[in-house]
Design an enzyme around this catalytic site. Structure first.
Site, PDB file in Angstrom:
ATOM      1  N   ARG A  41       0.737  -0.743  -0.287  1.00 21.81           N
ATOM      2  CA  ARG A  41      -0.126   0.186   0.304  1.00 21.81           C
ATOM      3  C   ARG A  41       0.934   1.282  -0.336  1.00 21.81           C
ATOM      4  NH1 ARG A  41      -2.041   3.481   3.673  1.00 21.81           N
ATOM      5  NH2 ARG A  41      -3.980   4.602   3.481  1.00 21.81           N
ATOM      6  N   SER A 112     -12.650  -2.645   0.869  1.00 20.42           N
ATOM      7  CA  SER A 112     -13.178  -2.205   2.361  1.00 20.42           C
ATOM      8  C   SER A 112     -13.643  -1.994   2.098  1.00 20.42           C
ATOM      9  CB  SER A 112     -12.189  -0.727   2.093  1.00 20.42           C
ATOM     10  OG  SER A 112     -10.702  -0.831   2.094  1.00 20.42           O
ATOM     11  N   LYS A 141      -3.645   5.923   8.808  1.00 29.07           N
ATOM     12  CA  LYS A 141      -4.362   6.171   7.446  1.00 29.07           C
ATOM     13  C   LYS A 141      -5.351   7.530   7.933  1.00 29.07           C
ATOM     14  CE  LYS A 141      -8.574   4.967   4.499  1.00 29.07           C
ATOM     15  NZ  LYS A 141      -8.070   5.775   3.583  1.00 29.07           N
TER      16      LYS A 141
END
Ligand code: FQP
Ligand code: MG
Length: 214
Positions: A41, A112, A141
């Site tokens: 990611r 998600s 995040k």
């Protein structure tokens, strides 16, 4: 690559901005500790892009292939197709899982989700697993929704949705067990692994926490 729910047990997620050491050293130590799946990611400040990102992905893919664990790429479907990743993880703002599945010929598609409607749509679209959170307060995040806890996991299981579920967001060795007890098949971890003093040992302890609550 077919996915079974046990592969979500300790799902390490990282990009170069999340690692103290080199991401290769961090990933190899996490593999030595027993992670069951890895997601690249590459997001946020200082994230790699273009050919540097692709070359980094290829190096990490090789480590995962050597260890026979799935190598998943977040958001960047084109890169996943280009290098033959084992799957992709997409969010609500990306294209539907159904169209992504068509592009990655048999690869794993993770989505998600934050609500039951999003979960049901992901299932209808053929997702292999869903990720939900943030379970706890997260420092990684920056654009998360509010802390969700395990409520959605419990609701999904109460309504007999059997799709593999992984929890994400602020999960550590000390708070991983309730995520599994709520009905998740595994925990997704960034900082508790990537910033650990002993990455391998952190994974060993996370695995034990997950197994103890199964
Ligand atoms: N990368 C992720 N992986 C998972 C997984 F399920 F693998 F644990 N869940 C959630 C995310 C969040 O992905 P991100 O691209 O930052 O945000 P969004 O979901 O808004 O696209
Ligand atoms: Mg995303």
């Amino acid at each position: 690559m077919l996915m079974n729910r046990e592969q979500l047990a300790v799902y390490f997620i990282a990009g170069t901005p999340n690692c103290k050491q080199s991401i290769e050293e961090t990933l190899q130590a996490a593999i030595d500790g027993g992670i069951t799946m890895f997601q690249f990611r590459e997001k946020g400040k200082d994230a790699l892009a273009g050919s540097a990102k692709k070359e980094q992905a290829v190096r990490l893919q090789a480590l995962c292939r050597e260890a026979n664990i799935p190598f998943i790429i977040n958001d960047d479907i084109e890169l996943a197709v280009e290098i033959g990743a084992d799957g992709v993880h997409i969010g609500q703002e990306d294209e539907a899982a159904s169209s992504v599945r068509g592009k990655i010929n048999g690869g794993i598609v993770g989505v998600s989700v934050h609500t039951m409607d999003e979960a049901k749509k992901a299932i209808a679209d053929g997702a292999d697993y869903v990720g939900t959170g943030p379970i706890y307060q997260t420092g990684t995040k920056t654009d998360t929704g509010p802390v969700a806890g395990t409520a959605l996991i419990k609701t999904m299981r109460a309504q007999n949705l059997t799709i593999p579920i992984v929890g994400i967001g602020g999960i550590t060795i000390d708070n991983a067990a309730p995520v599994i007890a709520a009905g998740a098949d595994g925990v997704s971890i960034i900082s508790a692994i990537s910033y650990a003093d002993d990455v391998k040992q952190a994974v060993v302890e996370l695995q034990a926490a997950v197994e103890s609550s199964n």
